[in-house]
Write a protein that holds these residues in place. Sequence first.
Motif, mmCIF file in Angstrom:
data_model
loop_
_atom_site.group_PDB
_atom_site.id
_atom_site.type_symbol
_atom_site.label_atom_id
_atom_site.label_comp_id
_atom_site.label_asym_id
_atom_site.label_seq_id
_atom_site.Cartn_x
_atom_site.Cartn_y
_atom_site.Cartn_z
ATOM 1 N N HIS B 54 42.463 106.171 164.759
ATOM 2 C CA HIS B 54 43.070 105.439 165.940
ATOM 3 C C HIS B 54 42.219 105.190 167.049
ATOM 4 C CE1 HIS B 54 47.151 106.858 164.374
ATOM 5 N NE2 HIS B 54 46.665 107.709 163.723
ATOM 6 N N ARG B 55 42.863 104.536 167.976
ATOM 7 C CA ARG B 55 41.845 103.886 168.891
ATOM 8 C C ARG B 55 41.727 105.055 170.101
ATOM 9 N NH1 ARG B 55 45.065 98.795 171.521
ATOM 10 N NH2 ARG B 55 46.246 100.511 171.153
ATOM 11 N N SER B 56 42.629 105.876 170.325
ATOM 12 C CA SER B 56 42.176 106.966 171.285
ATOM 13 C C SER B 56 42.945 108.313 170.928
ATOM 14 C CB SER B 56 42.850 106.761 172.789
ATOM 15 O OG SER B 56 44.154 106.619 172.535
ATOM 16 N N LEU B 57 42.557 109.547 171.392
ATOM 17 C CA LEU B 57 43.056 110.648 171.098
ATOM 18 C C LEU B 57 44.657 110.717 171.232
ATOM 19 C CD1 LEU B 57 40.513 113.155 172.554
ATOM 20 C CD2 LEU B 57 41.315 112.927 170.134
ATOM 21 N N GLN B 58 44.874 109.866 172.380
ATOM 22 C CA GLN B 58 46.233 109.950 172.779
ATOM 23 C C GLN B 58 47.181 109.432 171.734
ATOM 24 O OE1 GLN B 58 46.845 110.981 176.150
ATOM 25 N NE2 GLN B 58 48.698 110.004 176.880
ATOM 26 N N THR B 59 46.898 108.149 171.192
ATOM 27 C CA THR B 59 47.559 107.480 170.226
ATOM 28 C C THR B 59 47.608 108.232 169.017
ATOM 29 O OG1 THR B 59 45.762 106.187 169.762
ATOM 30 C CG2 THR B 59 47.175 105.070 171.228
ATOM 31 N N ALA B 60 46.353 108.877 168.597
ATOM 32 C CA ALA B 60 46.230 109.766 167.482
ATOM 33 C C ALA B 60 47.266 110.759 167.585
ATOM 34 C CB ALA B 60 44.837 110.366 167.355
ATOM 35 N N LEU B 61 47.385 111.425 168.780
ATOM 36 C CA LEU B 61 48.390 112.590 168.873
ATOM 37 C C LEU B 61 49.684 111.877 168.416
ATOM 38 C CD1 LEU B 61 48.484 115.779 169.712
ATOM 39 C CD2 LEU B 61 49.773 114.520 171.739
ATOM 40 N N ARG B 62 50.077 111.020 169.266
ATOM 41 C CA ARG B 62 51.472 110.416 169.359
ATOM 42 C C ARG B 62 51.866 110.066 167.908
ATOM 43 N NH1 ARG B 62 54.338 108.455 173.474
ATOM 44 N NH2 ARG B 62 52.800 108.467 175.404
ATOM 45 N N ALA B 63 50.850 109.197 167.030
ATOM 46 C CA ALA B 63 51.218 108.932 165.701
ATOM 47 C C ALA B 63 51.384 110.269 165.031
ATOM 48 C CB ALA B 63 50.150 108.459 165.258
ATOM 49 N N VAL B 65 52.194 113.290 166.093
ATOM 50 C CA VAL B 65 53.525 114.032 166.368
ATOM 51 C C VAL B 65 54.542 113.209 165.538
ATOM 52 C CG1 VAL B 65 55.078 114.630 167.973
ATOM 53 C CG2 VAL B 65 52.898 115.251 168.168
ATOM 54 N N GLU B 66 54.827 112.016 165.794
ATOM 55 C CA GLU B 66 55.866 111.365 165.444
ATOM 56 C C GLU B 66 56.074 111.289 163.914
ATOM 57 O OE1 GLU B 66 55.374 107.462 167.105
ATOM 58 O OE2 GLU B 66 55.742 108.420 169.330
ATOM 59 N N ALA B 67 54.928 111.439 162.958
ATOM 60 C CA ALA B 67 55.043 111.430 161.576
ATOM 61 C C ALA B 67 55.480 113.000 161.274
ATOM 62 C CB ALA B 67 53.500 111.394 161.150
ATOM 63 N N GLN B 68 55.310 113.779 161.984
ATOM 64 C CA GLN B 68 55.539 115.117 161.671
ATOM 65 C C GLN B 68 57.255 115.232 162.180
ATOM 66 O OE1 GLN B 68 53.711 117.415 159.858
ATOM 67 N NE2 GLN B 68 52.121 115.400 159.890
ATOM 68 N N THR B 69 57.692 114.686 163.211
ATOM 69 C CA THR B 69 58.892 115.021 163.651
ATOM 70 C C THR B 69 59.922 113.930 163.424
ATOM 71 O OG1 THR B 69 58.373 114.371 165.930
ATOM 72 C CG2 THR B 69 57.714 116.500 165.444
ATOM 73 N N GLY B 70 59.324 113.028 163.108
ATOM 74 C CA GLY B 70 60.429 111.739 162.831
ATOM 75 C C GLY B 70 60.877 111.243 164.305
ATOM 76 N N HIS B 71 60.144 111.563 165.285
ATOM 77 C CA HIS B 71 60.845 110.947 166.514
ATOM 78 C C HIS B 71 59.592 110.622 167.632
ATOM 79 C CE1 HIS B 71 64.668 109.664 168.123
ATOM 80 N NE2 HIS B 71 63.841 109.572 169.061
ATOM 81 N N PRO B 72 59.860 109.498 168.325
ATOM 82 C CA PRO B 72 58.739 109.271 169.360
ATOM 83 C C PRO B 72 58.699 110.154 170.348
ATOM 84 C CG PRO B 72 60.791 107.756 169.486
ATOM 85 C CD PRO B 72 60.692 108.539 168.262
ATOM 86 N N LEU B 73 57.717 110.423 170.860
ATOM 87 C CA LEU B 73 57.195 111.287 171.673
ATOM 88 C C LEU B 73 57.154 110.561 173.426
ATOM 89 C CD1 LEU B 73 56.261 114.378 171.849
ATOM 90 C CD2 LEU B 73 53.940 113.512 171.591
ATOM 91 N N GLY B 74 57.977 111.343 174.224
ATOM 92 C CA GLY B 74 58.045 110.760 175.286
ATOM 93 C C GLY B 74 56.410 110.834 176.347
#
Lengths: 319, 319
Positions: B54-63, B65-74
């Motif tokens: 991922h480009r950044s830690l932020q995007t890595a975390l987002r991706a 979490v979304e993979a784990q929970t099945g929903h976008p993160l606010g």
Amino acid sequence: MARSPQKKTSAPASGNAVTADLVAVLVAVTDGTPRIMTIAGGSALPSGPFEFTHRSLQTALRAWVEAQTGHPLGYVEQLYTFADRGRSGDARTPHSVSISYLGLTREDQVGEGFEAHWSGWYDYFPWEDHRAGTPVCLAKMIAPKLKTWAKAAPSPTLQRERWQRCAITFGLDDRDWNEELVLQRYELLYEALLIPEAGRAHDREAPIVPGKPMSADHRRILATGIARLRAKIKYRPVVFELMPAEFTLLQLQRSVEALAGRLVHKQNFRRLIEQQELVEETGAMAADTVGRPAKLFRFRHAVLAERAVAGTKLPLSRT
Amino acid sequence: MARSPQKKTSAPASGNAVTADLVAVLVAVTDGTPRIMTIAGGSALPSGPFEFTHRSLQTALRAWVEAQTGHPLGYVEQLYTFADRGRSGDARTPHSVSISYLGLTREDQVGEGFEAHWSGWYDYFPWEDHRAGTPVCLAKMIAPKLKTWAKAAPSPTLQRERWQRCAITFGLDDRDWNEELVLQRYELLYEALLIPEAGRAHDREAPIVPGKPMSADHRRILATGIARLRAKIKYRPVVFELMPAEFTLLQLQRSVEALAGRLVHKQNFRRLIEQQELVEETGAMAADTVGRPAKLFRFRHAVLAERAVAGTKLPLSRT
DNA sequence: CCATTTATACTCTCCTTGAGCATAAGATGG
DNA sequence: CCATCTTATGCTCAAGGAGAGTATAAATGG
């Protein structure tokens, strides 16, 4: 890990290994100028590999800084952790994690014989100093270029949104200047390709805004540190870390103004300091000054133990 | 590196390699209870290795979490980076860097079929919930044990200092409760060996305070997240990330109270919300409620673009 | 002595904040 | 239908804080 919690405790995959670096924003205020410690002729912040011989990152940074500068570090605070895909630009080189810290000292505390250079932080962010009013470069150079950039957006809606962002973060169109938005301003200029660090090959000749660049993402880290410090001085007595043991209230005020990049109302500033009981008189007066001599004060270190700072903005209920 | 800046750009020493982990404090508020996503039966926060794709830690975390929970993160925000000398306790095992994040969602947004567990965060910090007045466990268990600990200091001065710290952080001796000091309170209990995570072998039978423990330093990370969120809701409109699209002002108030762990004055809360123009009426009214029906509101997302938040405490000068 | 510079003490108004009163609009049970 | 309960919502009031300005004091260099 929600699917497979057992993975959590498995041995770390070796393919996941990275290197950890510390990057320090070391701040001092001398003669009303906030300065930061730099290396490489002012083009980089001090940084180095993290040694795992320490108990925590905090102690590691402290030890490392003290070894480099020959003097203990006062206040230390973690800033942000960045992940880079390898500084070399090659996506396949070892990745690194940069953990950045903010540290406060005094310039005179740095031992002699060390290659510490102190650079004024407004050399890197000329548009951030509003002590003498709005800087010329903001009105004359930055604002017009931001306007051009905003107008270059594909749709009228996007153009308006871009300009609104610019106006808010830079206090344009008669909006108030908000000194805390240092990072947002830097990132906006980066996005608008107005600073060298953002330079893409095809855009070498793009209009460039004044301000000394830094290598890698160091100027971004510096912006983060300045923003954090500007916010912090408002609710924690950290300015005193940058002051000599004894000082006049005007000297204190000048330091705050230097950090905040704007002037404060002298009488109200004194009222604030006094009613918070942050200082106590030493009994001595300042020597060799112009005008009426001022009382010397020292920081009441006891306040650190007495109070827990904070500040509420919620309409709390007593019942 | 002040002595030898040229080292800065040298290839990272392979002996310095570490592993990088992400740890997430994912918060939702349901039925007036703040909850966090947990794994391992509630004894750990979701965590996993950082993927450098991922480009950044932020995007890595987002991706992730979304993979784990099945929903976008606010809303997502970095919390803190911890360095461990290897979780196994062996000082020679590979070191790891844990980068923790705070994320806000809604429980109903988490997809089905995922192994997400939501635990009330006050299960881990019972002493932090002051909505129904000072919790009994604070007065009955924690305060006395802290007093004992303070008295165990070697000198009278140290005893007083210890107790002062306790009194300030826990609001004892008629001091005000400061809901933001979550981390300081946890660390004080840790220092006083009153929580299992601090347990040393020789002290297994030490008095223990209520509250569910977590593995490794996860409860500390959670405390960091709670503290950050409690501070943030006061100057940024982040509560709305935890609300459904439409809500009544009382529901909004209950969410704030749940996070802050204390009650707010209803009328003043509404005044605050309205004068900041954070919400707009939907035109509809809340159904199936007790008492007079309330208007439904929605968050005015435009405020995020209009304002730059912040808040000054410096006596700024206009000239 | 005067102008200049800085220090320091007050004052004054406006706004914010904490707190409480009063009324409105639904539901429910007699 | 009325009394009562519950929540919603409008409004007032006093105390304190923040922003701004006035006035005076104490030093210096002509």
